[in-house]
Design a protein around this motif. Structure first.
Motif, PDB file in Angstrom:
ATOM      1  N   GLN A   8      33.865  36.731  38.341  1.00  0.00           N
ATOM      2  CA  GLN A   8      34.929  35.939  37.977  1.00  0.00           C
ATOM      3  C   GLN A   8      35.768  35.394  39.139  1.00  0.00           C
ATOM      4  O   GLN A   8      36.238  36.276  39.895  1.00  0.00           O
ATOM      5  CB  GLN A   8      35.694  36.351  36.815  1.00  0.00           C
ATOM      6  N   GLU A   9      36.495  33.985  38.926  1.00  0.00           N
ATOM      7  CA  GLU A   9      37.316  33.622  40.041  1.00  0.00           C
ATOM      8  C   GLU A   9      38.349  33.124  39.692  1.00  0.00           C
ATOM      9  O   GLU A   9      38.386  32.150  38.724  1.00  0.00           O
ATOM     10  CB  GLU A   9      36.743  32.825  41.003  1.00  0.00           C
ATOM     11  N   ASN A  10      39.851  33.339  40.223  1.00  0.00           N
ATOM     12  CA  ASN A  10      40.796  32.529  40.063  1.00  0.00           C
ATOM     13  C   ASN A  10      41.051  31.728  41.370  1.00  0.00           C
ATOM     14  O   ASN A  10      41.195  32.612  42.334  1.00  0.00           O
ATOM     15  CB  ASN A  10      41.844  33.124  39.659  1.00  0.00           C
ATOM     16  N   SER A  11      41.397  30.744  41.603  1.00  0.00           N
ATOM     17  CA  SER A  11      41.468  30.166  42.869  1.00  0.00           C
ATOM     18  C   SER A  11      42.459  28.820  42.810  1.00  0.00           C
ATOM     19  O   SER A  11      42.538  28.067  41.732  1.00  0.00           O
ATOM     20  CB  SER A  11      40.036  29.733  43.438  1.00  0.00           C
ATOM     21  N   SER A  12      42.861  28.377  43.857  1.00  0.00           N
ATOM     22  CA  SER A  12      43.244  27.056  44.111  1.00  0.00           C
ATOM     23  C   SER A  12      42.665  26.360  45.235  1.00  0.00           C
ATOM     24  O   SER A  12      42.244  26.793  46.157  1.00  0.00           O
ATOM     25  CB  SER A  12      44.801  27.099  44.394  1.00  0.00           C
ATOM     26  N   ARG A  13      42.359  25.128  45.024  1.00  0.00           N
ATOM     27  CA  ARG A  13      41.558  24.183  46.095  1.00  0.00           C
ATOM     28  C   ARG A  13      42.551  23.088  46.526  1.00  0.00           C
ATOM     29  O   ARG A  13      42.014  22.169  46.793  1.00  0.00           O
ATOM     30  CB  ARG A  13      40.224  23.597  45.563  1.00  0.00           C
ATOM     31  N   ARG A  14      43.829  23.160  46.224  1.00  0.00           N
ATOM     32  CA  ARG A  14      45.001  22.387  46.143  1.00  0.00           C
ATOM     33  C   ARG A  14      45.677  21.968  47.266  1.00  0.00           C
ATOM     34  O   ARG A  14      46.430  21.174  47.650  1.00  0.00           O
ATOM     35  CB  ARG A  14      45.606  22.253  44.959  1.00  0.00           C
ATOM     36  N   GLY A  15      45.363  22.753  48.528  1.00  0.00           N
ATOM     37  CA  GLY A  15      46.329  23.013  49.535  1.00  0.00           C
ATOM     38  C   GLY A  15      47.566  23.561  49.300  1.00  0.00           C
ATOM     39  O   GLY A  15      48.447  23.579  50.065  1.00  0.00           O
ATOM     40  N   ALA A  16      47.848  24.156  48.181  1.00  0.00           N
ATOM     41  CA  ALA A  16      48.891  24.804  47.717  1.00  0.00           C
ATOM     42  C   ALA A  16      48.518  25.838  46.777  1.00  0.00           C
ATOM     43  O   ALA A  16      47.620  25.849  46.066  1.00  0.00           O
ATOM     44  CB  ALA A  16      50.039  23.856  46.916  1.00  0.00           C
ATOM     45  N   SER A  17      49.559  26.935  46.702  1.00  0.00           N
ATOM     46  CA  SER A  17      49.293  27.933  45.669  1.00  0.00           C
ATOM     47  C   SER A  17      49.039  27.497  44.211  1.00  0.00           C
ATOM     48  O   SER A  17      48.387  28.014  43.607  1.00  0.00           O
ATOM     49  CB  SER A  17      50.137  29.098  45.778  1.00  0.00           C
ATOM     50  N   SER A  18      49.714  26.354  43.822  1.00  0.00           N
ATOM     51  CA  SER A  18      49.639  25.551  42.891  1.00  0.00           C
ATOM     52  C   SER A  18      50.173  26.002  41.508  1.00  0.00           C
ATOM     53  O   SER A  18      50.434  27.360  41.238  1.00  0.00           O
ATOM     54  CB  SER A  18      47.915  25.391  42.497  1.00  0.00           C
ATOM     55  N   HIS A  19      50.513  24.966  40.322  1.00  0.00           N
ATOM     56  CA  HIS A  19      50.967  25.114  39.042  1.00  0.00           C
ATOM     57  C   HIS A  19      49.573  26.047  38.263  1.00  0.00           C
ATOM     58  O   HIS A  19      49.775  26.539  37.464  1.00  0.00           O
ATOM     59  CB  HIS A  19      51.032  24.075  38.324  1.00  0.00           C
ATOM     60  N   PHE A  57      43.863  29.514  47.651  1.00  0.00           N
ATOM     61  CA  PHE A  57      43.312  30.888  47.738  1.00  0.00           C
ATOM     62  C   PHE A  57      42.223  31.197  46.886  1.00  0.00           C
ATOM     63  O   PHE A  57      41.798  30.269  45.924  1.00  0.00           O
ATOM     64  CB  PHE A  57      44.442  31.625  47.145  1.00  0.00           C
ATOM     65  N   SER A  58      41.759  32.298  46.908  1.00  0.00           N
ATOM     66  CA  SER A  58      40.664  32.737  45.781  1.00  0.00           C
ATOM     67  C   SER A  58      40.856  34.211  45.814  1.00  0.00           C
ATOM     68  O   SER A  58      41.055  35.201  46.407  1.00  0.00           O
ATOM     69  CB  SER A  58      39.216  32.410  46.565  1.00  0.00           C
ATOM     70  N   PHE A  59      40.852  34.596  44.477  1.00  0.00           N
ATOM     71  CA  PHE A  59      40.538  35.947  43.827  1.00  0.00           C
ATOM     72  C   PHE A  59      39.159  36.154  43.056  1.00  0.00           C
ATOM     73  O   PHE A  59      39.173  35.371  42.192  1.00  0.00           O
ATOM     74  CB  PHE A  59      41.701  36.506  42.860  1.00  0.00           C
ATOM     75  N   LYS A  60      38.628  36.991  43.612  1.00  0.00           N
ATOM     76  CA  LYS A  60      37.099  37.034  42.979  1.00  0.00           C
ATOM     77  C   LYS A  60      37.058  38.440  42.443  1.00  0.00           C
ATOM     78  O   LYS A  60      37.333  39.355  43.143  1.00  0.00           O
ATOM     79  CB  LYS A  60      35.917  36.574  43.944  1.00  0.00           C
ATOM     80  N   THR A  61      36.570  38.705  41.354  1.00  0.00           N
ATOM     81  CA  THR A  61      36.048  40.026  40.793  1.00  0.00           C
ATOM     82  C   THR A  61      34.690  39.862  40.747  1.00  0.00           C
ATOM     83  O   THR A  61      34.169  38.739  40.116  1.00  0.00           O
ATOM     84  CB  THR A  61      36.718  40.351  39.495  1.00  0.00           C
ATOM     85  N   GLU A  62      33.806  41.121  40.960  1.00  0.00           N
ATOM     86  CA  GLU A  62      32.462  41.250  40.889  1.00  0.00           C
ATOM     87  C   GLU A  62      32.165  42.247  40.330  1.00  0.00           C
ATOM     88  O   GLU A  62      32.297  43.401  40.716  1.00  0.00           O
ATOM     89  CB  GLU A  62      31.659  40.948  42.131  1.00  0.00           C
ATOM     90  N   VAL A  63      31.736  42.469  38.973  1.00  0.00           N
ATOM     91  CA  VAL A  63      30.952  43.643  38.409  1.00  0.00           C
ATOM     92  C   VAL A  63      29.794  43.622  38.699  1.00  0.00           C
ATOM     93  O   VAL A  63      28.920  42.660  38.234  1.00  0.00           O
ATOM     94  CB  VAL A  63      31.622  43.929  36.913  1.00  0.00           C
ATOM     95  N   GLU A  64      29.092  44.524  39.365  1.00  0.00           N
ATOM     96  CA  GLU A  64      27.811  44.439  39.898  1.00  0.00           C
ATOM     97  C   GLU A  64      26.831  45.339  39.007  1.00  0.00           C
ATOM     98  O   GLU A  64      27.251  46.035  38.139  1.00  0.00           O
ATOM     99  CB  GLU A  64      27.601  44.650  41.518  1.00  0.00           C
ATOM    100  N   GLN A  65      25.426  45.506  39.427  1.00  0.00           N
ATOM    101  CA  GLN A  65      24.608  46.220  38.810  1.00  0.00           C
ATOM    102  C   GLN A  65      24.719  47.424  38.262  1.00  0.00           C
ATOM    103  O   GLN A  65      24.518  48.031  37.113  1.00  0.00           O
ATOM    104  CB  GLN A  65      23.243  46.005  39.578  1.00  0.00           C
TER     105      GLN A  65
END
Ligand code: DGJ
Length: 746
Positions: A215-226, A257-265
């Motif tokens: 699961q990811e929360n991120s911005s690709r907008r050049g700013a931390s973003s609304h 930025f990107s915050f990823k969580t990964e729940v693995e096997q």
């Protein structure tokens, strides 16, 4: 605070609230062992188990040891495509195209205090306030080195992390991802909390189950973003505002930025956060390094409020602990339609009401009469302001008000002298038409001459005019991040260099004008992040000034940042963003929970409104030190239950004053009586209710006259905390209440 045991290879970072433990295993691998409530000593009760996991690879040195795989071990800074299939912390492309590297433990260093990060904002600490551990890792094939830095603070439940990656080989390489941290948890029994939104709707709390996969929360907008905030929390399912374990992550970074969580096997969880790797490619010649931004890892065993108390040492300068002035801003009062005379009238009325700062917003420069032109031309428009900026400043100053001014320096309008002179200063993809947003283009802050122009042009205005406050706006996001100045192999750096360039400009300007109070803004709170707070002590929280919306926007923001960082203004009704009509009391009390101000035509108040506003300002001045510099706690948030109620509590630094605010958005029939239970009071002290503002009664009210005669009465702290305070039931929508208690016999 930091110990290393040579025998076991264990690093233990510890303060009174938490422990963070890592281990060097087999002399080579830096593994994560524990992060949570402080423990005396880590004796490995959770020892690794030797299990042969199919499809999990072995390092070359351990070919025959099928029970040893980095794919199933918790790591501190995992690589891509080599020994671990989970989300990597970093990715590289070596000169021959290889993407394999293997970082191994080399050595460590423990330092007092906290080193600053060159060119980047970062938390700071005196030598007695923190200790920093730097762990050095080196690639097996001698291509790359990493320094992982961990600071633990004596008084804060935070570990600050960053990574520095250096090309130690003989050929150039590309970094195609460089997170600030990675962290593995041994389970996934968490909820995942993030802050989402949009323009004028920032930072609502989303709480969902942490799911398998990524699961990811991120911005690709050049700013931390609304749209997403550089914040993530993992909370135990039973964790609420006041209890339960919460792990919070945020970045000191204003770009994408990107915050990823990964729940693995096997049910473990990895969290990785930092600059968004999408489109990122940083070219490193031999000996060159890349420094990641800082990340804060906050641990709370006392719920979300506990996490929010983790005040970071990030705001600097004389305004850090200074009370912020009550302002009037002309934006929603006049938009672009103002002149000297209008500003003078605002100043005159502001003075009468007790306001302390007059802010002139957008439209004072070039030939700007709407948002189509003139960004970049930072010269005053003398046809609007006949006496220039000095005239407006003087009209404020002669009345004892401070004067503030709006800028949007990172932008350029196509219709501007700046663009006509330097069309190549705008970010643009050479073979494609421009992408517009609010009719404007983004300047290429990776170029030194652009940065110098900003420092000179803004600095000239600040140097030549008596300006006490600056609102620094940013009203579009980045597209077509191509710089005419950089070679093709460095184009993947542009988005990052833009932010680094901005930081350079801000550092130069804020150091040159230390007296000026800077407020960051990006179409409201589109860049409300710790990076900006390092340079600018406060941020305009949202372009939505409707009090109901603000309750959730400010509550969401308060998860990460304290009230003193949030600009909050009373605006006109019907509200300009949502058309809602709320009471002046609700608008006033809601705005007092941030840096208080007015943003409407204050010359048009009726006599009744004038009196109410004067009383608001008078009250605010009495409680401002508590609201701005005290501790605060959310008692009720609009993200829970019926989403209809909000309550915040503030306690002054010396504990002598307690302010309680309560809001109920919509009246309900057959509603239960609301009891508010205060927190962190002295149970044995008596608190006198010196101010009480109940919601205004309506003719529909059946409660009779002032049902609860509370003012002047005293209560012991234990009663207020354990038995609670009943909210007087008043049948009206948009009900707002305020109680002020003073501790007796202080
Ligand atoms: C967006 C800001 O958030 C507003 O407060 C105002 O300053 C406008 N920009 C001006 O263009």
């Amino acid at each position: 605070m930091i110990t290393f045991d040579e025998k076991t290879g264990l690093f233990h970072l510890k303060n009174s609230s938490m422990s963070y433990v890592m281990q060097v295993v087999r002399g080579k691998y830096l593994l994560h062992r524990y992060w949570g409530k402080a423990i005396r000593e880590f004796r490995d009760g959770r020892a690794f188990q030797a299990i042969d996991r199919a499809f999990s690879p072995q390092p070359g040195d351990y070919e025959n040891e099928r029970t040893f795989s980095l794919d199933v071990l918790p790591q501190e800074y995992p690589a891509y495509g080599h020994l671990d299939y989970r989300t990597p912390a970093y990715e590289v492309r070596l000169a021959d195209g290889t993407t394999t590297t293997e970082l191994r433990y080399e050595c460590y260093e423990i330092k007092k205090g906290k080193p600053s990060l060159a060119g980047l904002p970062a938390a700071y600490a005196e030598d007695h306030e923190a200790e920093t551990l730097v762990i050095k890792l080196k690639d097996l094939a001698g291509k790359l080195a990493a320094e992982l830095s961990y600071t633990i603070f004596a008084e804060l439940p935070i570990v600050a992390r960053n990574a520095k990656l250096t090309n130690i080989g003989g050929e150039a390489l590309d970094l195609t991802g460089a997170a600030s941290f990675a962290l593995d948890f041994s389970d996934h029994d968490f909820d995942r909390l993030s802050l989402y939104g949009g323009h004028a709707a920032e930072r609502s709390l989303e709480r969902v189950r942490l799911m398998r996969g990524i699961q990811e929360n991120s911005s690709r907008r050049g700013a931390s973003s609304h749209q997403q905030s550089p914040f993530l929390a993992l909370a135990r399912k039973d964790a609420g505002e006041n209890s339960g374990e919460v792990y919070g992550f945020s970045l000191v970074w204003s770009g994408e930025f990107s915050f990823k969580t990964e729940v693995e096997q096997f049910g473990t969880t990895r969290v990785v956060g930092g600059i968004n790797p999408q489109g990122f490619c940083w070219h490193l010649e031999p000996k060159e390094s890349f420094q990641t931004p800082e990340a804060w890892l906050a641990y709370s065993s006392e719920g979300l409020n506990g996490m929010s108390q983790a005040r970071h040492h990030i705001v600097r300068g004389k305004h850090r602990d200074a009370l912020r002035p009550i302002l009037v801003n002309n934006w929603e009062a006049t938009y672009f339609d103002f002149d000297d005379e209008k500003m003078d009238k605002l100043a005159e009325t502001a003075k009468e009401l007790g306001i302390e700062l007059l802010v002139l917003d957008d439209g004072w420069f070039g030939k700007r009469k709407d948002d189509n032109s003139s960004l970049g031309d930072w010269q005053v428009n003398m046809s609007k302001l006949k006496k220039g900026l000095k005239g407006v400043a003087e009209s404020a100053h002669k009345r004892g008000l401070k004067f503030g001014l709006w800028f949007e320096p990172e932008m350029v309008s196509e219709d501007s002298d700046l663009y006509r002179a330097h069309p190549d200063w705008a970010l643009q993809a050479p073979a494609y038409p421009h992408t517009y947003s609010r009719h404007q283009l983004v300047l290429d802050l990776s170029r030194q001459e652009v940065r110098d122009y900003l420092v000179e042009s803004v600095g000239k205005i600040l140097g030549e005019n008596p300006i006490d406050y600056v609102k620094w706006d940013f009203n579009r996001h980045i597209t077509d991040a191509f710089s005419g100045k950089l070679p093709s192999e460095r184009q993947g750096e542009v988005r990052t260099r833009f932010v680094l360039g901005l930081y350079e400009v801000l550092e130069r300007l804020t150091q040159a004008f230390p007296e000026v109070l800077f407020e960051s803004c990006s179409g409201g709170g589109g860049r409300f992040d710790a990076g900006m707070l390092y340079y600018m002590p406060q941020t305009w929280t949202s372009d939505d000034t409707d009090a109901v919306q603000r309750l959730s926007i400010q509550s969401g923001t308060s998860l990460v940042f304290p009230p003193i960082t949030m600009g909050a203004h009373v605006s006109v009704v019907p509200n300009h963003q949502v058309g809602r009509v709320t009471s002046l009391q609700m608008r006033g009390l809601c705005a007092m929970m941030g840096d208080f101000g007015y943003e409407l035509d204050i010359t048009k108040f009726t006599e009744e409104e004038r009196q109410e506003v004067k009383a608001q300002i008078e009250l605010y001045k009495k409680i401002r030190p508590t609201l701005q510099l005290g501790s605060f706690r959310r008692l009720l948030t609009p993200f829970e239950g019926t989403k209809n109620e909000t309550a915040w509590q503030f306690i002054s630094r010396d504990g002598s004053q307690v302010v309680l605010m309560y809001f109920k958005t919509l009246a309900e029939p057959a509603a239960p009586i609301r009891l508010l239970k205060l927190a962190e009071l002295d149970p044995e002290a008596e608190y006198e209710l010196t101010e009480y503002l109940p919601a205004k009664r309506t003719s529909m009210d059946f409660g009779g006259e002032a049902a609860l005669q509370l003012k002047g009465r005293s209560f012991y702290g234990d009663e207020l905390m354990y038995s609670g305070l009943a909210v007087e039931k008043i049948d009206t929508d948009f009900a707002a209440y305020c109680w002020v208690f003073e501790k007796k016999n202080k």
